[in-house]
Design an enzyme around this catalytic site. Structure first.
Site, PDB file in Angstrom:
ATOM      1  CE  LYS A  41     -90.692 -10.932  75.486  1.00  0.00           C
ATOM      2  NZ  LYS A  41     -91.396 -11.696  74.432  1.00  0.00           N
TER       3      LYS A  41
HETATM    4  O1  G3P Z   1     -92.587 -14.640  73.573  1.00  0.00           O
HETATM    5  C1  G3P Z   1     -91.983 -15.465  74.498  1.00  0.00           C
HETATM    6  C2  G3P Z   1     -92.625 -16.829  74.625  1.00  0.00           C
HETATM    7  O2  G3P Z   1     -94.019 -16.712  74.675  1.00  0.00           O
HETATM    8  C3  G3P Z   1     -92.150 -17.847  73.648  1.00  0.00           C
HETATM    9  O3  G3P Z   1     -92.969 -18.971  73.586  1.00  0.00           O
HETATM   10  O4  G3P Z   1     -93.702 -20.990  72.409  1.00  0.00           O
HETATM   11  O5  G3P Z   1     -91.462 -20.016  71.861  1.00  0.00           O
HETATM   12  O6  G3P Z   1     -91.850 -21.170  74.031  1.00  0.00           O
HETATM   13  P1  G3P Z   1     -92.461 -20.356  72.950  1.00  0.00           P
END
Ligand code: G3P
Length: 217
Positions: free
Chosen positions: A87
């Site tokens: 990633k």
């Molecule tokens: O892993 C990346 C993404 O899904 C992060 O989500 O909830 O931190 O905005 P969030």
């Protein structure tokens, strides 16, 4: 649409895996930190542990931002297991790294995508996945789902094979909307996946069936 879980918590990954519907896992540095993982050896072991639970693509995020170091980091992650997807953040050196990884047979997930232009550039560089962050766009007063539709349209017109991995999911409704919009993958917290199970009429209906079943038990 493939179902990924967005967590580094092994118990939650096992729970989703036990449901039989899990296709992969995404992590990020914040999710790894939440599990108290410290040091590169612990990080590598944690990714290996996840790979032992789920036979699907597992995103392992680099924590550096210059081309050369990202390549070294990504090569180490990719050596853990064939299912590891490196990633990489949506920055200039990240695009260069995605191109290098793509040319060298290492799959990538370009993260922190907030615009169609970013998705287009990542696809052009050969990313296996792009991760638009729906919830964070919604949080800032824009419509994250519009971005999924826009990227879907672009990739279809241009014939890009890069998969759209909808991320930053906040609810079961987000998952349904992602499926409607043609996302290839939706990565969600366990709670949102389990939210798909819920309907009050199911609970009421089941209670009645079980009550009536006693009449002929
Ligand atoms: O892993 C990346 C993404 O899904 C992060 O989500 O909830 O931190 O905005 P969030």
């Amino acid at each position: 649409m493939k179902f990924f879980i967005d967590t580094a918590n092994l118990d939650q990954i096992k729970e989703a895996q036990d449901l039989g519907i899990l296709d992969g896992v995404t992590t990020n540095p914040s999710l790894m930190a939440k599990e108290g993982i410290k040091g590169i050896d612990a990080v590598m072991k944690h990714y290996a542990d996840i790979c032992a639970i789920v036979d699907g693509d597992i995103s392992a995020e680099v924590v550096t931002t210059d081309f050369a170091t990202m390549i070294e980091e990504g090569k180490k992650f990719a050596a853990i297991n064939k299912n590891i997807v490196v990633k990489v953040p949506m920055i200039k050196d990240g695009i260069k790294a995605i191109k290098w990884f793509s040319d060298n047979g290492i799959r990538t997930n370009c993260t922190l995508i907030f615009s169609a232009g970013q998705a287009l550039l990542a696809a052009k560089a050969g990313a296996s996945y792009v991760s638009p962050f729906l919830g964070r766009i919604d949080d800032s007063g824009w419509d994250g789902m519009e971005l999924i539709y826009q990227i879907r349209g672009l990739f279809d017109i241009q014939g890009y094979k890069t998969e759209i991995l909808a991320a930053s999911i906040r609810s079961a409704l987000h998952i349904i909307k992602c499926a409607e919009a043609g996302a290839d993958v939706c990565t969600s917290p366990l709670e949102s996946i389990l939210g798909l199970l819920k309907h009050p009429l199911t609970d009421i209906g089941l209670a009645k069936f079980l009550e009536d079943a006693k009449k002929f038990a």
